[in-house]
Scaffold this motif. Structure first.
Motif, PDB file in Angstrom:
ATOM      1  N   LEU A 195       5.321  -4.953  12.386  1.00  0.00           N
ATOM      2  CA  LEU A 195       4.625  -6.121  11.940  1.00  0.00           C
ATOM      3  C   LEU A 195       4.859  -7.382  12.984  1.00  0.00           C
ATOM      4  CD1 LEU A 195       5.627  -5.788   8.127  1.00  0.00           C
ATOM      5  CD2 LEU A 195       3.284  -5.476   9.418  1.00  0.00           C
ATOM      6  N   PRO A 196       3.832  -8.289  12.968  1.00  0.00           N
ATOM      7  CA  PRO A 196       4.232  -9.445  13.734  1.00  0.00           C
ATOM      8  C   PRO A 196       5.324 -10.485  13.032  1.00  0.00           C
ATOM      9  CG  PRO A 196       2.223  -9.281  12.783  1.00  0.00           C
ATOM     10  CD  PRO A 196       2.558  -8.138  12.558  1.00  0.00           C
ATOM     11  N   GLU A 197       5.734 -11.501  13.739  1.00  0.00           N
ATOM     12  CA  GLU A 197       6.531 -12.428  13.441  1.00  0.00           C
ATOM     13  C   GLU A 197       6.025 -13.145  12.130  1.00  0.00           C
ATOM     14  OE1 GLU A 197      10.274 -13.868  12.885  1.00  0.00           O
ATOM     15  OE2 GLU A 197       9.733 -12.340  14.415  1.00  0.00           O
ATOM     16  N   LYS A 198       4.824 -13.610  12.442  1.00  0.00           N
ATOM     17  CA  LYS A 198       4.042 -14.357  11.107  1.00  0.00           C
ATOM     18  C   LYS A 198       2.701 -13.877  11.243  1.00  0.00           C
ATOM     19  CE  LYS A 198       6.122 -18.759  11.484  1.00  0.00           C
ATOM     20  NZ  LYS A 198       6.062 -20.288  11.623  1.00  0.00           N
ATOM     21  N   PHE A 199       2.318 -13.697   9.845  1.00  0.00           N
ATOM     22  CA  PHE A 199       0.730 -12.855   9.754  1.00  0.00           C
ATOM     23  C   PHE A 199       0.095 -13.184   8.257  1.00  0.00           C
ATOM     24  CE2 PHE A 199       4.123  -9.787   8.226  1.00  0.00           C
ATOM     25  CZ  PHE A 199       3.536  -9.617   7.065  1.00  0.00           C
ATOM     26  N   LEU A 200      -1.271 -13.313   8.451  1.00  0.00           N
ATOM     27  CA  LEU A 200      -1.733 -13.501   7.004  1.00  0.00           C
ATOM     28  C   LEU A 200      -2.019 -12.045   6.503  1.00  0.00           C
ATOM     29  CD1 LEU A 200      -4.814 -15.415   8.468  1.00  0.00           C
ATOM     30  CD2 LEU A 200      -2.681 -16.510   7.478  1.00  0.00           C
ATOM     31  N   LEU A 201      -1.852 -11.708   5.026  1.00  0.00           N
ATOM     32  CA  LEU A 201      -1.787 -10.539   4.596  1.00  0.00           C
ATOM     33  C   LEU A 201      -2.944 -10.312   3.747  1.00  0.00           C
ATOM     34  CD1 LEU A 201      -0.490  -7.813   3.843  1.00  0.00           C
ATOM     35  CD2 LEU A 201       1.099  -9.178   2.137  1.00  0.00           C
ATOM     36  N   HIS A 202      -3.692  -9.285   3.675  1.00  0.00           N
ATOM     37  CA  HIS A 202      -4.622  -9.003   2.748  1.00  0.00           C
ATOM     38  C   HIS A 202      -4.519  -7.425   2.200  1.00  0.00           C
ATOM     39  CE1 HIS A 202      -8.831  -8.618   0.802  1.00  0.00           C
ATOM     40  NE2 HIS A 202      -9.065  -7.534   1.773  1.00  0.00           N
ATOM     41  N   PHE A 203      -4.838  -7.154   1.003  1.00  0.00           N
ATOM     42  CA  PHE A 203      -4.923  -5.687   0.523  1.00  0.00           C
ATOM     43  C   PHE A 203      -6.353  -5.095   0.735  1.00  0.00           C
ATOM     44  CE2 PHE A 203      -0.919  -6.120  -2.334  1.00  0.00           C
ATOM     45  CZ  PHE A 203      -0.197  -6.008  -1.330  1.00  0.00           C
ATOM     46  N   GLY A 204      -6.379  -4.429   1.853  1.00  0.00           N
ATOM     47  CA  GLY A 204      -8.085  -4.216   1.993  1.00  0.00           C
ATOM     48  C   GLY A 204      -8.450  -2.862   0.934  1.00  0.00           C
ATOM     49  N   ASN A 205      -9.678  -2.743   0.941  1.00  0.00           N
ATOM     50  CA  ASN A 205     -10.360  -1.763  -0.171  1.00  0.00           C
ATOM     51  C   ASN A 205     -11.688  -1.895   0.098  1.00  0.00           C
ATOM     52  OD1 ASN A 205     -11.233  -0.717  -2.921  1.00  0.00           O
ATOM     53  ND2 ASN A 205      -9.095  -1.397  -3.426  1.00  0.00           N
ATOM     54  N   THR A 206     -12.136  -0.489  -0.051  1.00  0.00           N
ATOM     55  CA  THR A 206     -13.798  -0.317   0.144  1.00  0.00           C
ATOM     56  C   THR A 206     -14.549  -0.545  -0.819  1.00  0.00           C
ATOM     57  OG1 THR A 206     -13.277   2.140  -0.506  1.00  0.00           O
ATOM     58  CG2 THR A 206     -13.215   1.743   1.696  1.00  0.00           C
ATOM     59  N   ALA A 207     -13.654  -1.095  -2.257  1.00  0.00           N
ATOM     60  CA  ALA A 207     -14.398  -1.486  -3.418  1.00  0.00           C
ATOM     61  C   ALA A 207     -15.163  -2.915  -2.939  1.00  0.00           C
ATOM     62  CB  ALA A 207     -13.788  -1.608  -4.538  1.00  0.00           C
ATOM     63  N   PRO A 208     -16.491  -3.192  -3.142  1.00  0.00           N
ATOM     64  CA  PRO A 208     -16.903  -4.493  -2.688  1.00  0.00           C
ATOM     65  C   PRO A 208     -16.462  -5.678  -3.487  1.00  0.00           C
ATOM     66  CG  PRO A 208     -18.626  -2.877  -3.138  1.00  0.00           C
ATOM     67  CD  PRO A 208     -17.599  -2.146  -3.675  1.00  0.00           C
ATOM     68  N   LYS A 209     -15.912  -5.572  -4.656  1.00  0.00           N
ATOM     69  CA  LYS A 209     -15.414  -6.627  -5.356  1.00  0.00           C
ATOM     70  C   LYS A 209     -14.213  -7.164  -4.790  1.00  0.00           C
ATOM     71  CE  LYS A 209     -12.126  -4.603  -8.613  1.00  0.00           C
ATOM     72  NZ  LYS A 209     -11.324  -4.659  -9.818  1.00  0.00           N
ATOM     73  N   LYS A 210     -13.275  -6.518  -3.732  1.00  0.00           N
ATOM     74  CA  LYS A 210     -12.123  -6.886  -3.309  1.00  0.00           C
ATOM     75  C   LYS A 210     -12.496  -7.728  -2.121  1.00  0.00           C
ATOM     76  CE  LYS A 210      -9.373  -4.729  -6.067  1.00  0.00           C
ATOM     77  NZ  LYS A 210      -8.318  -5.494  -6.978  1.00  0.00           N
ATOM     78  N   ASN A 211     -13.515  -7.690  -1.803  1.00  0.00           N
ATOM     79  CA  ASN A 211     -14.175  -8.560  -0.564  1.00  0.00           C
ATOM     80  C   ASN A 211     -13.409  -8.655   0.624  1.00  0.00           C
ATOM     81  OD1 ASN A 211     -15.912 -10.959  -0.014  1.00  0.00           O
ATOM     82  ND2 ASN A 211     -14.363 -12.328  -0.708  1.00  0.00           N
ATOM     83  N   THR A 212     -13.174  -7.442   1.165  1.00  0.00           N
ATOM     84  CA  THR A 212     -12.659  -7.348   2.321  1.00  0.00           C
ATOM     85  C   THR A 212     -13.662  -7.898   3.507  1.00  0.00           C
ATOM     86  OG1 THR A 212     -11.080  -5.445   1.792  1.00  0.00           O
ATOM     87  CG2 THR A 212     -11.688  -5.542   4.087  1.00  0.00           C
ATOM     88  N   THR A 213     -14.903  -7.616   3.282  1.00  0.00           N
ATOM     89  CA  THR A 213     -15.798  -7.978   4.200  1.00  0.00           C
ATOM     90  C   THR A 213     -15.712  -9.684   4.184  1.00  0.00           C
ATOM     91  OG1 THR A 213     -17.206  -6.345   3.505  1.00  0.00           O
ATOM     92  CG2 THR A 213     -18.431  -8.261   4.651  1.00  0.00           C
ATOM     93  N   GLY A 214     -15.456 -10.479   3.051  1.00  0.00           N
ATOM     94  CA  GLY A 214     -15.525 -11.933   3.180  1.00  0.00           C
ATOM     95  C   GLY A 214     -14.148 -12.087   3.760  1.00  0.00           C
ATOM     96  N   VAL A 215     -13.232 -11.600   3.804  1.00  0.00           N
ATOM     97  CA  VAL A 215     -11.984 -11.906   4.401  1.00  0.00           C
ATOM     98  C   VAL A 215     -12.074 -11.729   5.810  1.00  0.00           C
ATOM     99  CG1 VAL A 215      -9.261 -11.049   4.817  1.00  0.00           C
ATOM    100  CG2 VAL A 215     -10.379 -11.433   2.595  1.00  0.00           C
ATOM    101  N   LEU A 216     -12.629 -10.686   6.437  1.00  0.00           N
ATOM    102  CA  LEU A 216     -12.941 -10.621   7.892  1.00  0.00           C
ATOM    103  C   LEU A 216     -13.798 -11.593   8.184  1.00  0.00           C
ATOM    104  CD1 LEU A 216     -13.331  -6.676   8.100  1.00  0.00           C
ATOM    105  CD2 LEU A 216     -11.272  -7.736   8.575  1.00  0.00           C
ATOM    106  N   HIS A 217     -15.040 -12.080   7.794  1.00  0.00           N
ATOM    107  CA  HIS A 217     -15.522 -13.009   8.135  1.00  0.00           C
ATOM    108  C   HIS A 217     -15.089 -14.454   8.081  1.00  0.00           C
ATOM    109  CE1 HIS A 217     -19.899 -15.058   7.432  1.00  0.00           C
ATOM    110  NE2 HIS A 217     -19.136 -15.435   8.860  1.00  0.00           N
TER     111      HIS A 217
END
Length: 377
Positions: A195-217
């Motif tokens: 892991l890097p020293e500092k980072f943003l964290l997101h729990f990825g998921n293929t379920a559209p409701k989890k909004n991984t697409t929006g997080v990447l944008h």
């Protein structure tokens, strides 16, 4: 009384939301209730030792049948044979047959709102199955449990169930979710996952409701807005899936700034929260959102949505955003990282909010529901 608890996926190795809820409630019931008898019905699987039988808790895990076959064929047969006074099904669905008084936990009814088939085949099948089963078993149940006041209202409206048939029992946060002072433990975890020293964290998921697409944008916008952006760590997601989402956004080059982890075991997630700088959970739709309080309990500020149950659970301790607006998500990342007073304030308020949720309290309310049902049958 003899209480049967259905927890079909309790023993699978890679546990997620509903299995974790069932496991935590059962563990607390074992600690709190020594007068009633319990039978835990589950599929046979790898993690059979996550709970152990005790004097008043027996485990029935003899079948490896598929989800619907186990629930609609094996479980009714096991219940008929063991004859509990009541049956509590913990994960939205339940057997259509059988005369044992039924309590069902309906975590959400998202599958009744829309099915767009953009999830995995497993997720799509599960949603169709729930769509067929839930309205019928909800009518059959003597009481319905759910996890937020928001979801209670949605269930009542969607399933045409009177609200006085629905009880709200909030989820909790396991005591393991807390600040970790042992630097060696954190460094070992950090080294293991590189892991890097500092980072943003997101729990990825293929379920559209989890909004991984929006997080990447939002992450794309964020990287263009600041001079020294933090890397993004995404868990439990296939790298090709993330690459495909980035390609759709004409942002393929971002992959070099994103670290994708495989499934992180539940017991190791506190380390991940403790090392994160900001936790991103801008889901489109949640009935509760356990990661919000888990992250808060570990001391990482949270960015989550202003929709569904998330404001109710976040309790004013998170930065709220419109999950459909990547600019808002990006702005809140920048704001948190540039304003130390705000960062510290959200961190402290997060601790206080997380402390309001405990599995012990959840289990106590569950026992009260069992006693209420027994008085009325």
């Amino acid at each position: 009384m003899v209480i049967g608890i259905e927890a079909q996926r309790l023993f699978r190795r890679k546990k997620h939301g509903m299995e974790i809820v069932a496991l935590e409630i059962i563990r607390q019931l074992q600690l709190l209730d020594h007068k009633n008898q319990y039978i835990i019905y589950s599929k046979k699987d790898e993690d059979i030792n996550c709970i152990s039988p005790t004097a008043n808790f027996s485990i029935n895990a003899e079948s490896e049948a598929s989800y619907p076959v186990w629930e609609q064929v094996y479980l009714p047969g096991a219940v008929k044979k063991t004859r509990p006074d009541i049956l509590h099904c913990t994960a939205n669905t339940a057997p259509l047959s059988g005369k044992t008084p039924l309590i069902i936990t309906i975590h959400d009814v998202i599958y009744l709102e829309s099915i767009n088939f953009s999830g995995s085949s497993y997720q799509n099948f599960g949603n169709i199955y729930r769509r067929l089963i839930v309205p019928k078993v909800a009518k059959k149940a003597v009481l319905i449990l759910t996890v937020s006041e928001y979801e209670k209202k949605i269930i009542a409206e969607r399933l045409h169930i009177p609200e006085d048939k629905i009880r709200v029992i909030y989820n909790g946060a396991n005591p393991q979710f807390k600040p970790i002072s042992d630097n060696d433990t954190l460094q070992q975890f950090k080294s293991k996952y590189r892991l890097p020293e500092k980072f943003l964290l997101h729990f990825g998921n293929t379920a559209p409701k989890k909004n991984t697409t929006g997080v990447l944008h939002a992450y794309k916008i964020y990287r263009n807005a600041v001079a020294e952006p933090l890397p993004l760590v995404i868990t439990d997601c296939d790298k090709d899936y993330i690459k495909d989402l980035l390609k759709q956004q004409d942002a393929s080059s971002l992959i070099e700034h994103i670290q994708i982890l495989d499934y992180v075991p539940f017991d190791s997630i506190p380390c991940l929260y403790n090392l994160a700088t900001v936790f991103l959970y801008p889901s489109h739709r949640e009935s509760f959102g356990m990661p919000v309080i888990e992250a808060m309990a570990c001391g990482v500020p949270v960015i989550t949505s202003d929709t569904s149950a998330l404001p109710e659970i976040a309790g004013g301790a998170a930065c709220l955003v419109n999950p459909a607006n990547p600019n808002e998500i990006s702005e809140q990342i920048v704001r948190l990282l540039c304003d130390k007073d705000l960062y510290d304030k959200k961190r402290e308020s997060g601790f206080k909010n997380a402390a309001l949720f405990s599995w012990k309290h959840s289990a106590e309310k569950t026992i009260a529901v069992y006693e209420e049902v027994m008085r009325n049958i």
